[in-house]
Scaffold this motif. Structure first.
Motif, short mmCIF file in Angstrom:
data_model
loop_
_atom_site.label_atom_id
_atom_site.label_comp_id
_atom_site.label_asym_id
_atom_site.label_seq_id
_atom_site.Cartn_x
_atom_site.Cartn_y
_atom_site.Cartn_z
N MET A 43 0.85 -1.20 0.00
CA MET A 43 0.00 0.00 0.00
C MET A 43 0.88 1.24 0.00
N PRO A 44 0.71 2.16 -0.95
CA PRO A 44 1.53 3.38 -0.94
C PRO A 44 1.17 4.25 0.25
N HIS A 45 2.14 4.97 0.77
CA HIS A 45 1.85 5.85 1.89
C HIS A 45 2.04 7.30 1.47
N PRO A 46 1.49 8.22 2.26
CA PRO A 46 1.47 9.61 1.81
C PRO A 46 2.75 10.39 2.12
N LEU A 47 3.82 9.73 2.50
CA LEU A 47 5.06 10.45 2.77
C LEU A 47 6.00 10.24 1.59
N PRO A 48 6.23 11.25 0.77
CA PRO A 48 7.16 11.08 -0.35
C PRO A 48 8.56 10.77 0.19
N LEU A 49 9.15 9.70 -0.30
CA LEU A 49 10.45 9.26 0.19
C LEU A 49 11.38 9.02 -0.99
N PRO A 50 12.69 8.95 -0.75
CA PRO A 50 13.64 8.71 -1.85
C PRO A 50 13.42 7.33 -2.48
N PRO A 51 14.02 7.11 -3.65
CA PRO A 51 13.93 5.78 -4.27
C PRO A 51 14.61 4.73 -3.38
N GLU A 52 14.17 3.50 -3.52
CA GLU A 52 14.78 2.40 -2.78
C GLU A 52 16.24 2.21 -3.21
N ASP A 53 17.03 1.70 -2.28
CA ASP A 53 18.41 1.31 -2.57
C ASP A 53 18.55 -0.16 -2.19
N ARG A 54 18.28 -1.03 -3.14
CA ARG A 54 18.29 -2.46 -2.86
C ARG A 54 19.70 -3.04 -2.81
N ALA A 55 20.70 -2.27 -3.25
CA ALA A 55 22.08 -2.74 -3.12
C ALA A 55 22.53 -2.63 -1.67
N LEU A 56 22.27 -1.48 -1.07
CA LEU A 56 22.67 -1.28 0.32
C LEU A 56 21.68 -1.95 1.28
N ALA A 92 14.03 11.59 5.58
CA ALA A 92 12.86 12.10 4.86
C ALA A 92 11.57 11.82 5.64
N ALA A 93 11.48 10.64 6.22
CA ALA A 93 10.28 10.32 7.02
C ALA A 93 10.16 11.27 8.20
N ALA A 94 11.28 11.53 8.87
CA ALA A 94 11.24 12.47 10.01
C ALA A 94 10.80 13.85 9.54
N ASP A 95 11.37 14.30 8.44
CA ASP A 95 11.02 15.64 7.94
C ASP A 95 9.53 15.72 7.58
N ARG A 96 9.03 14.67 6.95
CA ARG A 96 7.61 14.69 6.54
C ARG A 96 6.69 14.65 7.76
N LEU A 97 7.04 13.82 8.73
CA LEU A 97 6.21 13.74 9.94
C LEU A 97 6.20 15.09 10.66
N LEU A 98 7.35 15.73 10.73
CA LEU A 98 7.42 17.03 11.41
C LEU A 98 6.68 18.11 10.63
N ALA A 99 6.79 18.07 9.32
CA ALA A 99 6.08 19.08 8.51
C ALA A 99 4.57 18.91 8.65
N ALA A 100 4.12 17.66 8.80
CA ALA A 100 2.69 17.41 8.86
C ALA A 100 2.04 17.95 10.13
N VAL A 101 2.79 18.01 11.22
CA VAL A 101 2.18 18.52 12.46
C VAL A 101 2.21 20.05 12.54
N ARG A 102 3.00 20.66 11.70
CA ARG A 102 3.19 22.11 11.75
C ARG A 102 1.87 22.89 11.69
N PRO A 103 0.93 22.53 10.84
CA PRO A 103 -0.32 23.32 10.78
C PRO A 103 -1.14 23.28 12.06
N TYR A 104 -0.82 22.37 12.96
CA TYR A 104 -1.63 22.21 14.16
C TYR A 104 -0.99 22.89 15.38
N ALA A 105 0.11 23.61 15.15
CA ALA A 105 0.75 24.33 16.25
C ALA A 105 -0.11 25.53 16.64
N GLY A 106 -0.27 25.71 17.95
CA GLY A 106 -1.04 26.84 18.45
C GLY A 106 -0.19 28.10 18.53
N PRO A 107 -0.70 29.13 19.18
CA PRO A 107 0.04 30.38 19.31
C PRO A 107 1.42 30.15 19.93
#
Lengths: 48, 586
Positions: B1-14, B27-42
């Motif tokens: 199932m695709p998820h809504p966090l845009p992430l880099p391409p897979e690296d199957r060699a590493l 990237a996951a950390a950045d996306r999770l943090l960006a997603a909560v930003r609109p809900y910050a209060g004053p």
């Protein structure tokens, strides 16, 4: 004394039938023949 | 199932197993943090995530939780990038710290119009939990945040945190929250006497709960669950690391080393951790102790195995709906699933998962990031592993990578008297692909009194060990009905496993002759399950080819497949295989 055999699997390979599993129970011991024909023999825990 | 966090391409060699690398974690950390930003209060003091209901601590506490738990993620992200903070994360969290600690309040809700103040830290109050995340965040980012704060803000924030040193925690892993606050305050020279005392108290308390072989119970006599990893090991390990304390590293790192040898066996090839215990909405917080072992240099796992397990857990949940369409973590397992949500959980509670990002503290050139992934224990070979300390028996099979946890030792029952069974603890077995269904009585042995199943209640472990290629674990319990023990009745249970198979033996003492009994097998899920019942044998095949069987061997009169309304955390309702019989009597 009650005994069941259970299995949870998603193996892509067929497993020996669970119907081939057999137990022999006494008051103090359980002897198991597994579907792959290996055997186990264990003492049953006593009542606390 | 695709998820809504845009992430880099897979690296199957590493990363041949997960495809994910450090770049994916960042990237996951950045996306999770960006997603909560609109809900910050004053002033960014409270982060008020949407939800259908507040936690039992109220909306102000929930908003603080939103701040604290995401601050932990932000701190790990920035510290792991050696202070690089292109989106200004720390500036916002510093502003929130300033505003939130100006006028701490006892007001639980936000209806008074005060949209910035944090709740005061009180005895057994939720802000004590969040104070620990704030303290870790400040400790990790001290050079870039704390040391640059105005002294007045330092004093105010220090005073808010120091409340945790003087308040009473819940008598479980909560002792590690004052401990963690103490670790930071001792470092920055605030209330140092109380801070050091809190450190000593926390360690003394968890030492009482150490069962041996790397396992703790979480306050109660036998509460063994994921809190072992994401709290009881994590906090002491992190403190030992940040304090660079060789004695603490030796003591608690040694325990962590032993724990990880067992814990690493509890992850499925799919990446899933075992579905057992409370607070399961914390999901990939289950990766935290894996990283902690690498951070401390006290892990039995190869670097590539550590990353394979941790990335597997992160990807497992992100691929299965853990994040909603807004990029927010939900309360549940895959997606939202209210039955596993505790009343103490609010909309931001799942961000406890921030601890799962701990690996970002290891530099990019560390072998955990540069070595190729290596297989996890569950996908290497079939294994049966008795764990006498928790009273568990772990069974995994390489062909499907599935992990089963047979439970003869964890019940989460309080010392001062039993409470109703929690199926996430009381079952005879748990796994990485199934969850309990209360109505079906899956993986539960019960006497039936007036048609009602008895509860397991407190479990007394009776040992665990090997027997050739098989392994076993045993326990006894006094069945409970209508909130009370059945007088004189004891059930002794033995599980023996080999390959994918298990034998369960129960001996009932003291029941009236003819008392009916019932045992459930594993509850798989599926929208169109295939069910077959023949004589003493019931089989159900659910989604993804997951297959459950239960066969009566001795003493049972019938096998069947019963409805399991409501399904489980893994999917829609299946039938569940069940055996029934009149008891052979005392």
């Amino acid at each position: 004394m009650l005994a069941t055999a259970a299995r949870l699997t998603a193996s892509p390979h067929p497993l020996p039938p669970l119907a081939d599993l057999a137990v022999a129970l006494t008051a103090h011991e359980v002897a198991i023949t597994w579907p792959d024909a290996t055997t186990s023999r264990l003492a049953l825990p006593s009542a606390p | 199932m695709p998820h809504p966090l845009p992430l880099p391409p897979e690296d199957r060699a590493l990363s041949p197993h997960t495809g994910w690398t450090r770049a994916h974690w960042e990237a996951a950390a950045d996306r999770l943090l960006a997603a909560v930003r609109p809900y910050a209060g004053p002033a960014d003091a409270l982060i008020n995530l949407p939800g259908t209901r507040p936690s039992w601590s109220g909306r102000r506490s929930d908003g603080l939780e939103g701040y604290a738990r995401t601050f932990l993620l932000a701190a790990i992200r920035v510290a792991g990038a050696d202070g690089d903070d292109p989106t200004g994360l720390l500036e916002r969290y510093a502003a929130g710290l300033d505003a939130g600690t100006r006028t701490p309040t006892a007001e639980r809700d936000l209806a008074d119009g005060d949209l910035t103040s944090w709740g005061a830290v009180t005895d057994r109050g939720q802000p004590m939990v969040e104070a620990a995340s704030v303290a870790i965040g400040l400790r990790l980012t001290r050079r870039w945040l704390w040391d640059r704060l105005d002294p007045a803000v330092q004093e105010r924030a220090g005073a808010w945190l120091a409340q945790a040193l003087h308040r009473q925690p819940v008598d479980n892993n909560w002792w590690l929250f004052p401990f963690t606050v103490g670790g930071f305050l001792a470092e920055v020279g605030i209330d140092t006497g109380a801070a050091n005392a809190a450190i000593d108290r926390g360690l003394e308390r968890i030492d009482r709960w150490y069962l041996g072989d790397g396992w703790y119970t979480d306050g109660r006599p036998r509460a063994i669950d994921h809190y072992n990893g994401w709290a009881l090991h994590l906090y002491p390990a992190l403190h030992a690391h940040l304090a660079a304390d060789p004695a603490l590293t030796a003591r608690y790192g040694g325990r962590l080393h032993a724990y990880l040898a067992d814990y690493s066996r509890l992850f499925d090839r799919t990446g899933a951790p075992v579905h057992q215990g409370r607070s399961l909405s914390y999901r990939f917080a289950s990766a935290a102790p894996l990283w902690a072992g690498a951070l401390l240099g006290t892990t039995p796992l190869a670097p590539g195995t550590t990353r394979r397990l941790a990335s597997g857990a992160l990807r497992y949940f992100l691929d299965r709906g853990a994040v909603d369409e807004h990029g927010l973590l939900t309360l549940g397992w895959h997606g939202p699933y209210p039955p596993i949500v505790q009343p103490y959980s609010g909309p931001a509670s799942p961000y406890w998962a921030s601890g799962g990002f701990l690996g970002l503290l290891l530099p990019p050139d560390h072998p955990v990031w540069t070595d190729p992934e290596t297989p996890s224990p569950a996908e290497t070979a079939d294994a049966v592993t008795p764990l006498p300390a928790p009273g568990w028996l772990v069974q995994s099979t390489a062909a499907d990578g599935l992990v089963r946890l047979h439970n003869h030792g964890s019940d989460d029952q309080p010392a001062d008297g039993p409470v109703a069974d929690n199926p996430l603890y009381s079952r005879l077995a748990h796994s990485t692909r199934t969850g309990p269904n209360t109505a079906a009585g899956d993986n539960h042995f019960a006497l039936l009194l007036d048609g009602e199943p008895t509860e397991r209640g407190p479990i007394t472990p009776r040992g665990a060990g090997r027997a050739g290629a098989a392994a076993w674990a045993a326990s006894s319990h006094r069945p409970r009905h209508a909130g009370a023990e059945l007088p004189g009745v004891t059930v002794t249970s033995l599980t023996v496993v080999h390959g994918a198979d298990e034998v369960r033996v129960h001996r009932v003492h003291g029941a009236a002759p003819g008392t009916a009994v019932r045992e459930g097998g594993w509850a798989v899920t599926g929208s169109a399950p295939a069910t077959a019942v023949a004589g003493a044998h019931a089989r159900v095949t659910g989604d993804d080819g997951l297959h459950t069987e239960l066969r009566a061997l001795h003493g049972w009169s019938a096998a069947t497949a019963v409805p399991a309304p409501g399904g489980t955390a893994f999917g829609p309702p299946p039938p569940s295989p069940t055996c029934t019989a009149p008891s052979p009597g005392p």
